[in-house]
Design a protein around this motif. Structure first.
Motif, PDB file in Angstrom:
ATOM      1  N   ASP A 203      -7.436   8.062  -6.331  1.00 33.11           N
ATOM      2  CA  ASP A 203      -8.608   7.998  -5.620  1.00 33.11           C
ATOM      3  C   ASP A 203      -8.079   7.916  -4.137  1.00 33.11           C
ATOM      4  OD1 ASP A 203      -7.495   5.584  -6.253  1.00 33.11           O
ATOM      5  OD2 ASP A 203      -9.814   4.466  -5.660  1.00 33.11           O
ATOM      6  N   LYS A 204      -6.811   7.635  -3.831  1.00 32.01           N
ATOM      7  CA  LYS A 204      -6.545   7.576  -2.620  1.00 32.01           C
ATOM      8  C   LYS A 204      -5.298   8.598  -2.122  1.00 32.01           C
ATOM      9  CE  LYS A 204      -7.415   2.531  -2.538  1.00 32.01           C
ATOM     10  NZ  LYS A 204      -6.818   1.156  -2.329  1.00 32.01           N
ATOM     11  N   PRO A 205      -5.851   9.828  -1.692  1.00 25.82           N
ATOM     12  CA  PRO A 205      -4.761  10.681  -1.325  1.00 25.82           C
ATOM     13  C   PRO A 205      -3.780  10.569  -0.723  1.00 25.82           C
ATOM     14  CG  PRO A 205      -6.952  11.166  -0.432  1.00 25.82           C
ATOM     15  CD  PRO A 205      -7.298   9.895  -1.195  1.00 25.82           C
ATOM     16  N   GLU A 206      -3.983   9.652   0.285  1.00 25.44           N
ATOM     17  CA  GLU A 206      -2.751   9.422   1.148  1.00 25.44           C
ATOM     18  C   GLU A 206      -1.537   8.472   0.420  1.00 25.44           C
ATOM     19  OE1 GLU A 206      -5.302   5.662   1.377  1.00 25.44           O
ATOM     20  OE2 GLU A 206      -5.682   7.752   1.059  1.00 25.44           O
ATOM     21  N   ARG A 207      -1.959   8.018  -0.657  1.00 24.98           N
ATOM     22  CA  ARG A 207      -1.030   7.197  -1.619  1.00 24.98           C
ATOM     23  C   ARG A 207      -0.524   8.256  -2.967  1.00 24.98           C
ATOM     24  NH1 ARG A 207      -3.267   0.926  -2.212  1.00 24.98           N
ATOM     25  NH2 ARG A 207      -3.526   0.634   0.105  1.00 24.98           N
ATOM     26  N   TYR A 208      -1.453   8.887  -3.442  1.00 21.72           N
ATOM     27  CA  TYR A 208      -1.302   9.403  -4.841  1.00 21.72           C
ATOM     28  C   TYR A 208       0.026  10.523  -4.911  1.00 21.72           C
ATOM     29  CZ  TYR A 208      -2.231  11.933  -9.066  1.00 21.72           C
ATOM     30  OH  TYR A 208      -2.123  12.595 -10.399  1.00 21.72           O
TER      31      TYR A 208
ATOM     32  N   GLY B  46       0.767  -1.202   0.073  1.00 18.05           N
ATOM     33  CA  GLY B  46       0.080   0.056  -0.001  1.00 18.05           C
ATOM     34  C   GLY B  46       0.825   1.184  -0.007  1.00 18.05           C
ATOM     35  N   ARG B  47       2.221   1.214  -0.089  1.00 10.12           N
ATOM     36  CA  ARG B  47       2.912   2.315  -0.008  1.00 10.12           C
ATOM     37  C   ARG B  47       3.412   3.037  -1.361  1.00 10.12           C
ATOM     38  NH1 ARG B  47       1.337   0.262   4.301  1.00 10.12           N
ATOM     39  NH2 ARG B  47       1.784   1.349   6.442  1.00 10.12           N
ATOM     40  N   SER B  48       3.240   4.238  -1.591  1.00 14.06           N
ATOM     41  CA  SER B  48       3.617   4.912  -2.999  1.00 14.06           C
ATOM     42  C   SER B  48       5.071   5.571  -2.287  1.00 14.06           C
ATOM     43  CB  SER B  48       2.480   6.120  -3.120  1.00 14.06           C
ATOM     44  OG  SER B  48       2.600   6.875  -2.138  1.00 14.06           O
ATOM     45  N   THR B  49       5.793   6.226  -3.204  1.00 14.47           N
ATOM     46  CA  THR B  49       6.997   7.025  -2.735  1.00 14.47           C
ATOM     47  C   THR B  49       6.684   8.017  -1.567  1.00 14.47           C
ATOM     48  OG1 THR B  49       6.741   8.557  -4.454  1.00 14.47           O
ATOM     49  CG2 THR B  49       8.314   6.726  -4.980  1.00 14.47           C
ATOM     50  N   ASN B  50       5.361   8.741  -1.757  1.00 16.37           N
ATOM     51  CA  ASN B  50       5.093   9.610  -0.894  1.00 16.37           C
ATOM     52  C   ASN B  50       4.687   9.086   0.337  1.00 16.37           C
ATOM     53  OD1 ASN B  50       5.006  12.237  -1.990  1.00 16.37           O
ATOM     54  ND2 ASN B  50       2.921  12.219  -2.827  1.00 16.37           N
ATOM     55  N   SER B  51       3.817   8.112   0.689  1.00 18.11           N
ATOM     56  CA  SER B  51       3.684   7.337   1.918  1.00 18.11           C
ATOM     57  C   SER B  51       4.802   6.742   2.517  1.00 18.11           C
ATOM     58  CB  SER B  51       2.573   6.425   1.846  1.00 18.11           C
ATOM     59  OG  SER B  51       2.879   5.395   0.966  1.00 18.11           O
ATOM     60  N   PHE B  52       5.558   6.002   1.557  1.00 22.52           N
ATOM     61  CA  PHE B  52       6.843   5.707   2.167  1.00 22.52           C
ATOM     62  C   PHE B  52       7.711   6.524   2.750  1.00 22.52           C
ATOM     63  CE2 PHE B  52      10.911   3.349   2.179  1.00 22.52           C
ATOM     64  CZ  PHE B  52      10.442   1.866   2.189  1.00 22.52           C
ATOM     65  N   ILE B  53       7.863   7.865   2.259  1.00 22.19           N
ATOM     66  CA  ILE B  53       8.688   8.968   3.006  1.00 22.19           C
ATOM     67  C   ILE B  53       8.066   9.416   4.268  1.00 22.19           C
ATOM     68  CG2 ILE B  53       9.595  11.078   2.362  1.00 22.19           C
ATOM     69  CD1 ILE B  53      10.211  10.329  -0.632  1.00 22.19           C
ATOM     70  N   ARG B  54       6.788   9.618   3.731  1.00 22.64           N
ATOM     71  CA  ARG B  54       5.872  10.357   5.065  1.00 22.64           C
ATOM     72  C   ARG B  54       5.914   9.708   6.162  1.00 22.64           C
ATOM     73  NH1 ARG B  54       1.427  10.548   2.446  1.00 22.64           N
ATOM     74  NH2 ARG B  54       0.516   8.937   3.468  1.00 22.64           N
ATOM     75  N   GLU B  55       5.923   8.283   6.071  1.00 22.70           N
ATOM     76  CA  GLU B  55       5.845   7.227   7.380  1.00 22.70           C
ATOM     77  C   GLU B  55       7.334   7.201   8.049  1.00 22.70           C
ATOM     78  OE1 GLU B  55       4.107   3.809   5.998  1.00 22.70           O
ATOM     79  OE2 GLU B  55       2.236   4.877   5.752  1.00 22.70           O
TER      80      GLU B  55
END
Length: 261
Positions: free
Chosen positions: A103-108, A66-75
């Motif tokens: 459709d999933k802003p926490e990942r997009y 479930g991780r994108s570059t954004n969420s991987f970094i943010r977490e």
């Protein structure tokens, strides 16, 4: 005199060993690469199976679903890698599946953000004295009129562009896996993804599953072999430790788990 020379040689070897620890492979990615608990079998990640191609090399698989570059970094997951990465290590970076989840802003992740994020991963590797490798997003099973379609092409192109502009080694896993799925064909390719009836005995899916994104054990083995081939083709030091096409990655029947035997 001979004893003194021998002692000097031993000391030199010990010094070399102390300053040149065993290389490790770190994987920053998503559910397509991650390690899974036995109760999720047959769902498997290519990062798990890559260990079969690098005996004696530690694979630090930091991939998580479930991780994108954004969420991987943010977490803080990239920060965790930065803390542990050291000279001589290799960092494999594969994202795109979740970055595209508009459709999933926490990942997009927009394409511009995706490029900027990849640069952050590269900076972490450089700061640690490690080598980075960018991988394009691995293929989904997605046939139209018998032709396997490119998966996440805009993100794949962005990954290629960042690799080219920074002179970072690239494993074009998207193209390689697309060709592999195409060669298998629409029906046979199902065996590489999660397609099981409820009575198939898949512990993780007692009610059955139809999933064209995530891999079965055999699929994860095949994709790991594609990654091994790509790593072997680089000029990085780790290439010498890679052995593609080992029997564990080319087997035609499941082992019932991540065994390399």
């Amino acid at each position: 005199m001979k004893l003194g020379g021998a002692l000097a040689m031993v000391l030199a070897m010990l010094a070399t060993g102390a300053s040149d620890p065993q290389p490790r492979i770190f994987i920053a990615s998503d559910s397509t690469a991650q390690d899974y608990k036995p109760e999720k079998y047959p769902q498997s990640g290519w990062g798990t199976m890559l260990r079969c191609a690098v005996p004696g090399v530690t694979v630090e698989n930091r991939a998580i679903g479930g991780r994108s570059t954004n969420s991987f970094i943010r977490e803080g997951r990239l920060d965790g890698i930065a803390k542990d990465l050291r000279k001589g290590d290799t960092l494999l970076i594969q994202f795109g599946h979740n970055d595209a989840s508009i459709d999933k802003p926490e990942r997009y992740t927009t394409i511009d953000q995706y490029k900027a994020n990849l640069l952050r991963f590269l900076d972490v590797a450089k700061a640690a004295g490690a080598k980075a490798v960018i991988l394009t997003p691995v293929a989904r099973r997605d046939f139209k009129d018998g032709v396997e379609q490119p998966s996440f092409p805009t993100y794949a192109d962005a990954a290629r562009e960042v690799a080219r502009s920074t002179r970072t080694p690239l494993i074009d896993l998207g193209k390689a896996s697309q060709a592999w799925v195409q060669a298998a064909g629409p029906d046979a390719a199902k065996a590489y993804y999660l397609h099981y009836e409820g009575a198939a005995g898949a512990p993780g899916y007692p009610n059955g599953v139809s999933d064209d994104t995530h891999f079965s054990e055999l699929g994860a083995r095949r994709v790991a072999d594609l990654v091994a081939v790509g790593l072997k083709a680089t000029r990085l030091p780790i290439a010498k430790r890679i052995t593609p096409h080992v029997p564990a990655l080319t087997r035609t029947t499941p082992a019932g788990g991540p065994s390399c035997g």
